[in-house]
Design an enzyme around this catalytic site. Structure first.
Site, short mmCIF file in Angstrom:
data_model
loop_
_atom_site.label_atom_id
_atom_site.label_comp_id
_atom_site.label_asym_id
_atom_site.label_seq_id
_atom_site.Cartn_x
_atom_site.Cartn_y
_atom_site.Cartn_z
N ASP A 69 0.83 -1.21 0.00
CA ASP A 69 0.00 0.00 0.00
C ASP A 69 0.86 1.25 0.00
O ASP A 69 2.10 1.17 0.12
CB ASP A 69 -0.97 -0.01 1.19
CG ASP A 69 -0.28 -0.21 2.54
OD1 ASP A 69 0.97 -0.23 2.59
OD2 ASP A 69 -0.99 -0.36 3.54
N ASN A 138 -8.02 -0.62 13.94
CA ASN A 138 -9.40 -0.90 13.52
C ASN A 138 -9.51 -2.21 12.73
O ASN A 138 -10.52 -2.47 12.10
CB ASN A 138 -9.95 0.26 12.69
CG ASN A 138 -9.23 0.41 11.36
OD1 ASN A 138 -8.19 -0.21 11.14
ND2 ASN A 138 -9.76 1.24 10.48
N HIS A 140 -7.75 -3.06 10.07
CA HIS A 140 -7.51 -3.02 8.62
C HIS A 140 -6.27 -3.83 8.23
O HIS A 140 -5.37 -4.04 9.05
CB HIS A 140 -7.44 -1.57 8.10
CG HIS A 140 -6.20 -0.81 8.43
ND1 HIS A 140 -6.08 0.55 8.25
CD2 HIS A 140 -4.98 -1.20 8.92
CE1 HIS A 140 -4.87 0.94 8.60
NE2 HIS A 140 -4.20 -0.10 9.02
N GLU A 145 -10.11 -0.87 4.83
CA GLU A 145 -10.71 -0.40 6.07
C GLU A 145 -12.05 -1.11 6.31
O GLU A 145 -12.66 -1.62 5.36
CB GLU A 145 -10.97 1.12 5.97
CG GLU A 145 -9.74 1.96 5.60
CD GLU A 145 -8.77 2.18 6.77
OE1 GLU A 145 -8.80 1.40 7.75
OE2 GLU A 145 -7.98 3.13 6.70
P1 PGA Z 1 1.87 -0.44 12.40
O1 PGA Z 1 0.67 -0.27 11.37
O2 PGA Z 1 2.65 -1.62 11.97
O3 PGA Z 1 2.66 0.83 12.26
O4 PGA Z 1 1.25 -0.61 13.75
C1 PGA Z 1 -0.12 -1.34 11.05
C2 PGA Z 1 -1.28 -0.87 10.23
O5 PGA Z 1 -1.91 0.13 10.58
O6 PGA Z 1 -1.61 -1.53 9.24
#
Ligand code: PGA
Length: 235
Positions: A69, A138, A140, A145
């Site tokens: 992404d 959340n 995702h 999302e």
């Molecule tokens: P993080 O992000 O590894 O920085 O916790 C994960 C995400 O939000 O997909």
């Protein structure tokens, strides 16, 4: 098979285990296609891969990488971009040459066209052999999302408010206005998925993930429909 859940008491142990799974896979199939996530969760794993590359220069010389992404409307040279992160933690240390590196450009002028382009690349070069994922607070995965319906393929995603609190962008004054992401089916088409669960505020997402109940309210739960997921949980 299915989802194999393992708990770790320290971040380094989780990172080393994830790196070992990738090293074993790349030894078995040097030209594999690796889908790379960005964020606090995989940083230790990339560090372990860098160390492996230092002791065996040929290990990653055929591996191909696709980005999971990217933040939209962010200069790709900006330190918060996924591009910047991946160049620093993966592409440069593992010496992934430009012909073996693909994915969304952060500064694509037309994000929808960029998604069509990446879909075509994935169709040509895929399927993904190993997909590394983190989980959002959340639930995702990538920028898929919570929503009434999941989107199967590459798309421009409306970012959830909690996503804009992610450590990468929390301090930005002008936040990204959208995300570019592989879709849920693109992810589920990977032959092997490694989910890394680490970081603060993930308790509720983790609870839903391990429950085994698939729901669009917690997108990572869709991993339960995949036959080969290693879920490494810190905590
Ligand atoms: P993080 O992000 O590894 O920085 O916790 C994960 C995400 O939000 O997909």
């Amino acid at each position: 098979m299915g989802m194999k859940i393992q708990y770790f008491s320290d971040y380094e142990g989780m990172s080393t285990k994830a790196a070992q799974l990738i090293i074993d896979a790349v030894k078995a199939k040097p030209e594999l296609l690796f889908c790379a996530a960005t964020g606090g969760s995989p940083t230790g794993m990339y560090k372990a891969l860098k160390e492996a590359a230092q002791s065996d220069e040929s290990l990653f010389e055929k591996m191909k990488v696709i980005k999971l992404d990217e933040w939209g409307d962010v200069d790709s040279k900006h330190p918060v971009s996924c591009e910047y992160y991946l160049q620093e933690h993966l592409v440069n240390p593992l010496k992934i040459t430009p012909d073996r590196y693909m994915g969304f450009s952060a500064d694509a002028e037309n994000p929808k066209e960029e998604c069509v382009r990446v879909s075509c690349v994935l169709q040509e070069k895929g399927p993904i052999d190993i997909c590394i994922l983190g989980i959002g607070t959340n639930g995702h995965i990538g920028f898929n999302e919570p929503n009434l319906q999941m989107t199967d393929h590459c798309h421009v995603a409306k970012l959830a408010p909690s996503t804009l609190l992610n450590g990468m962008v929390i301090n930005m004054t002008k936040k990204p206005t959208y995300g570019l992401t592989l879709g849920v089916q693109d992810i589920l088409s990977a032959k092997h998925i490694i989910m890394l669960v680490a970081g603060s505020g993930k308790e509720e997402a983790t609870k839903h993930l391990v429950s085994g109940k698939i729901t669009n309210d917690w997108p990572a739960t869709h991993l339960w429909s995949h036959p080969n997921v290693d879920c490494l949980i810190l905590g």
